[in-house]
Motif scaffolding. Structure first.
Motif, PDB file in Angstrom:
ATOM      1  N   ASP A 149     -14.648   6.328 -29.257  1.00 14.91           N
ATOM      2  CA  ASP A 149     -15.794   7.088 -29.734  1.00 14.91           C
ATOM      3  C   ASP A 149     -16.154   6.806 -31.189  1.00 14.91           C
ATOM      4  OD1 ASP A 149     -16.038   8.289 -27.248  1.00 14.91           O
ATOM      5  OD2 ASP A 149     -14.776   9.992 -27.807  1.00 14.91           O
ATOM      6  N   GLY A 150     -15.187   6.672 -32.039  1.00 16.02           N
ATOM      7  CA  GLY A 150     -15.465   6.518 -33.464  1.00 16.02           C
ATOM      8  C   GLY A 150     -15.644   5.087 -33.926  1.00 16.02           C
ATOM      9  N   LEU A 151     -15.581   4.119 -33.013  1.00  9.52           N
ATOM     10  CA  LEU A 151     -15.619   2.718 -33.424  1.00  9.52           C
ATOM     11  C   LEU A 151     -16.941   2.351 -34.100  1.00  9.52           C
ATOM     12  CD1 LEU A 151     -14.189   0.009 -33.528  1.00  9.52           C
ATOM     13  CD2 LEU A 151     -15.092  -0.483 -31.254  1.00  9.52           C
ATOM     14  N   ASN A 152     -18.055   2.754 -33.535  1.00 15.54           N
ATOM     15  CA  ASN A 152     -19.348   2.404 -34.131  1.00 15.54           C
ATOM     16  C   ASN A 152     -19.496   3.020 -35.523  1.00 15.54           C
ATOM     17  OD1 ASN A 152     -20.278   0.762 -32.100  1.00 15.54           O
ATOM     18  ND2 ASN A 152     -21.254   2.420 -30.976  1.00 15.54           N
ATOM     19  N   ASP A 153     -19.076   4.253 -35.693  1.00 17.52           N
ATOM     20  CA  ASP A 153     -19.144   4.884 -37.008  1.00 17.52           C
ATOM     21  C   ASP A 153     -18.270   4.140 -38.015  1.00 17.52           C
ATOM     22  OD1 ASP A 153     -20.854   6.807 -36.016  1.00 17.52           O
ATOM     23  OD2 ASP A 153     -19.238   8.245 -35.615  1.00 17.52           O
ATOM     24  N   PHE A 154     -17.076   3.754 -37.582  1.00 20.64           N
ATOM     25  CA  PHE A 154     -16.169   3.002 -38.442  1.00 20.64           C
ATOM     26  C   PHE A 154     -16.791   1.667 -38.853  1.00 20.64           C
ATOM     27  CE2 PHE A 154     -12.927  -0.340 -38.705  1.00 20.64           C
ATOM     28  CZ  PHE A 154     -12.220   0.100 -39.814  1.00 20.64           C
ATOM     29  N   MET A 155     -17.368   0.952 -37.890  1.00 18.53           N
ATOM     30  CA  MET A 155     -17.970  -0.351 -38.186  1.00 18.53           C
ATOM     31  C   MET A 155     -19.178  -0.199 -39.113  1.00 18.53           C
ATOM     32  SD  MET A 155     -17.472  -2.175 -34.473  1.00 18.53           S
ATOM     33  CE  MET A 155     -18.555  -3.504 -34.827  1.00 18.53           C
ATOM     34  N   ALA A 162     -19.648   2.143 -41.347  1.00 14.84           N
ATOM     35  CA  ALA A 162     -19.113   2.450 -42.674  1.00 14.84           C
ATOM     36  C   ALA A 162     -18.557   1.192 -43.343  1.00 14.84           C
ATOM     37  CB  ALA A 162     -18.029   3.520 -42.576  1.00 14.84           C
ATOM     38  N   ALA A 163     -17.897   0.353 -42.560  1.00 14.65           N
ATOM     39  CA  ALA A 163     -17.341  -0.888 -43.112  1.00 14.65           C
ATOM     40  C   ALA A 163     -18.461  -1.819 -43.568  1.00 14.65           C
ATOM     41  CB  ALA A 163     -16.463  -1.575 -42.077  1.00 14.65           C
ATOM     42  N   LEU A 164     -19.551  -1.877 -42.827  1.00 14.58           N
ATOM     43  CA  LEU A 164     -20.668  -2.742 -43.205  1.00 14.58           C
ATOM     44  C   LEU A 164     -21.319  -2.285 -44.501  1.00 14.58           C
ATOM     45  CD1 LEU A 164     -22.363  -3.476 -39.766  1.00 14.58           C
ATOM     46  CD2 LEU A 164     -21.201  -5.095 -41.267  1.00 14.58           C
ATOM     47  N   VAL A 165     -21.385  -0.988 -44.721  1.00 16.31           N
ATOM     48  CA  VAL A 165     -21.958  -0.473 -45.963  1.00 16.31           C
ATOM     49  C   VAL A 165     -21.136  -0.961 -47.152  1.00 16.31           C
ATOM     50  CG1 VAL A 165     -22.345   1.637 -47.300  1.00 16.31           C
ATOM     51  CG2 VAL A 165     -23.042   1.527 -44.910  1.00 16.31           C
ATOM     52  N   GLU A 166     -19.827  -0.975 -46.995  1.00 14.40           N
ATOM     53  CA  GLU A 166     -18.954  -1.435 -48.084  1.00 14.40           C
ATOM     54  C   GLU A 166     -19.093  -2.923 -48.344  1.00 14.40           C
ATOM     55  OE1 GLU A 166     -14.925  -0.225 -47.552  1.00 14.40           O
ATOM     56  OE2 GLU A 166     -15.472   1.821 -47.019  1.00 14.40           O
ATOM     57  N   VAL A 167     -19.457  -3.696 -47.324  1.00 11.83           N
ATOM     58  CA  VAL A 167     -19.558  -5.153 -47.458  1.00 11.83           C
ATOM     59  C   VAL A 167     -20.913  -5.558 -48.009  1.00 11.83           C
ATOM     60  CG1 VAL A 167     -19.574  -7.314 -46.135  1.00 11.83           C
ATOM     61  CG2 VAL A 167     -17.882  -5.560 -45.615  1.00 11.83           C
ATOM     62  N   ASP A 168     -21.925  -4.759 -47.815  1.00  9.23           N
ATOM     63  CA  ASP A 168     -23.281  -5.087 -48.243  1.00  9.23           C
ATOM     64  C   ASP A 168     -23.308  -5.474 -49.718  1.00  9.23           C
ATOM     65  OD1 ASP A 168     -25.991  -5.442 -47.810  1.00  9.23           O
ATOM     66  OD2 ASP A 168     -26.478  -3.422 -48.505  1.00  9.23           O
ATOM     67  N   GLY A 169     -23.867  -6.638 -50.009  1.00  9.68           N
ATOM     68  CA  GLY A 169     -23.964  -7.112 -51.387  1.00  9.68           C
ATOM     69  C   GLY A 169     -22.833  -8.022 -51.830  1.00  9.68           C
ATOM     70  N   TRP A 170     -21.807  -8.159 -51.034  1.00  6.86           N
ATOM     71  CA  TRP A 170     -20.727  -9.082 -51.385  1.00  6.86           C
ATOM     72  C   TRP A 170     -21.250 -10.498 -51.359  1.00  6.86           C
ATOM     73  CZ3 TRP A 170     -15.375  -7.812 -48.853  1.00  6.86           C
ATOM     74  CH2 TRP A 170     -14.923  -6.586 -49.333  1.00  6.86           C
ATOM     75  N   GLU A 171     -20.737 -11.295 -52.210  1.00  7.33           N
ATOM     76  CA  GLU A 171     -21.130 -12.712 -52.221  1.00  7.33           C
ATOM     77  C   GLU A 171     -19.931 -13.596 -52.276  1.00  7.33           C
ATOM     78  OE1 GLU A 171     -24.134 -13.573 -55.086  1.00  7.33           O
ATOM     79  OE2 GLU A 171     -25.160 -11.707 -54.672  1.00  7.33           O
TER      80      GLU A 171
END
Length: 72
Positions: free
Chosen positions: A55-61, A63-72
């Protein structure tokens, strides 16, 4: 005595090595092998089944994508 083709290949490989690269051999599944498609479908169904029960997998993913946004 090497053929001109083998000399060109050797020269190219030597240049790549001089650039700090090294050859690596990678073995991959043979997609032409009988049963390959069936096995892919089996594994995909297992993953889909596991994802459906989590159930929580999509929410976890998300949240993880938000943290990665802007990485280079």
């Amino acid at each position: 005595m090497p053929t001109p083709v083998s000399q060109r290949v050797r020269k190219r490989r030597d240049a790549l090595r001089a650039a700090g690269l090294r050859p690596v051999q990678i073995w991959v599944p043979d997609t032409r092998r009988p049963g390959f498609e069936t096995e892919c479908r089996r594994q995909a169904a297992l993953v889909a089944q596991a994802d459906h029960g989590e159930d929580g997998l999509n929410d976890f993913m998300d949240a993880a994508l938000v943290e990665v946004d802007g990485w280079e």
